[in-house]
Scaffold this motif. Structure first.
Motif, PDB file in Angstrom:
ATOM      1  N   LYS A 172       1.414  -1.320  -0.044  1.00  0.00           N
ATOM      2  CA  LYS A 172      -0.051  -0.060   0.139  1.00  0.00           C
ATOM      3  C   LYS A 172       0.707   1.479   0.125  1.00  0.00           C
ATOM      4  O   LYS A 172       1.679   1.428   0.999  1.00  0.00           O
TER       5      LYS A 172
ATOM      6  N   GLU B   3      -3.945   5.930  -1.253  1.00  0.00           N
ATOM      7  CA  GLU B   3      -4.907   5.669   0.124  1.00  0.00           C
ATOM      8  C   GLU B   3      -5.816   6.652   0.292  1.00  0.00           C
ATOM      9  O   GLU B   3      -7.193   6.609   0.582  1.00  0.00           O
ATOM     10  N   TYR B   4      -5.149   7.881   0.840  1.00  0.00           N
ATOM     11  CA  TYR B   4      -5.719   8.836   1.626  1.00  0.00           C
ATOM     12  C   TYR B   4      -5.946   9.560   0.439  1.00  0.00           C
ATOM     13  O   TYR B   4      -8.167  10.014   0.021  1.00  0.00           O
TER      14      TYR B   4
ATOM     15  N   LYS C 192      -7.109   8.108  -2.728  1.00  0.00           N
ATOM     16  CA  LYS C 192      -8.629   7.674  -2.981  1.00  0.00           C
ATOM     17  C   LYS C 192      -9.628   8.060  -2.097  1.00  0.00           C
ATOM     18  O   LYS C 192     -10.806   7.618  -2.619  1.00  0.00           O
TER      19      LYS C 192
END
Length: 145
Positions: free
Chosen positions: A32, A37-38, A40
């Motif tokens: 990851k 991640e943030y 998206k």
């Protein structure tokens, strides 16, 4: 190669081993990526705000350790920042995942021959010291968030 965060990959020293952020759904090295991640989940603005808050939290910890503040954090592959620390019992251990991408920075004190490294994600902050050539790493703090 295209990115989720907008980084320019042209000058990256890891581009030959990277499979691309968009192409791998935010997992260019197989693990990851905190930025992907943030972004998206909440967009680039949410990621920017997260970094500002994290820098403030890190600077509070650095102040307590007597280390100069940092002004920025950079996306760094785990393989680049995953140092091996010697434990009191004679064994050595790595705390990070080589395949992930973390946020981090290096604070150099060239006249003293030492660097301080900071690595973080949503779950922890790690602060260490090491010599200018990257040898003799010492874990100074590992804090769960």
């Amino acid at each position: 190669m295209s990115t989720i965060c907008g980084a320019n990959c042209d000058n990256c020293g890891f581009k030959d081993s990277c499979k691309g952020c968009v192409e791998t759904c935010g997992m260019p090295f197989g693990g990851k990526c905190i930025a992907a991640e943030y972004i998206k989940a909440g967009g680039k603005e949410a990621y920017h705000e997260f970094k500002i808050k994290l820098i403030s939290e890190i600077n509070g910890l650095l102040d307590n350790l007597g280390i100069a503040d940092t002004e920025a954090l950079y996306e760094l592959p785990g393989s680049f920042v995953n140092l091996e620390y010697a434990l009191d019992n004679g064994t050595s251990v790595k705390f990070l995942d080589d395949k992930r991408i973390y946020l981090g920075c290096q604070i150099e004190f060239e006249e003293m021959g030492v660097c301080y490294g900071v690595v973080a994600d949503t779950n922890f902050i790690l602060v260490c010291s090491y010599s200018m050539n990257g040898s003799d790493p010492e874990l100074l703090m590992y804090k769960k968030r």
